[in-house]
Design a protein around this motif. Sequence first.
Motif, short mmCIF file in Angstrom:
data_model
loop_
_atom_site.label_atom_id
_atom_site.label_comp_id
_atom_site.label_asym_id
_atom_site.label_seq_id
_atom_site.Cartn_x
_atom_site.Cartn_y
_atom_site.Cartn_z
N ASN A 5 0.82 -1.21 0.00
CA ASN A 5 0.00 0.00 0.00
C ASN A 5 0.85 1.26 0.00
N LEU A 6 1.92 1.26 0.77
CA LEU A 6 2.79 2.43 0.80
C LEU A 6 3.55 2.60 -0.51
N ILE A 7 3.92 1.49 -1.14
CA ILE A 7 4.62 1.58 -2.42
C ILE A 7 3.70 2.19 -3.47
N VAL A 8 2.46 1.71 -3.53
CA VAL A 8 1.49 2.26 -4.48
C VAL A 8 1.21 3.72 -4.14
N PHE A 9 1.04 3.99 -2.86
CA PHE A 9 0.78 5.35 -2.41
C PHE A 9 1.91 6.29 -2.81
N ALA A 10 3.15 5.89 -2.54
CA ALA A 10 4.31 6.74 -2.82
C ALA A 10 4.55 6.90 -4.32
#
Length: 92
Positions: A5-10
């Motif tokens: 989720n953080l990878i997609v978010f970033a």
Amino acid sequence: MNSKNLIVFASGTLKNYLEWGTEYLLHLSGDIAFEYNQRMEKLQPTDELLRIVGEIVPYLMQHNSEIYAIDLLMEVDKLEDLILVRTMEFDR
């Protein structure tokens, strides 16, 4: 970043994510807390995570999720920022 989720978010634009809703932000908060702890163990910078926290916490406070805001601040060792957020005026 290890959380998907953080990878997609970033990798996104990082714009308007506060409009994605409380449930998403609560899930993101958990991922941020996990990533923060991993970075602290490896002595890596956490500035970008703390910037996002600084945007999520006022949103949570404004949307009757104060407990989650406080929990997130505690997870990233920034409980003292609660004083700053608390002085903001929120329309309810």
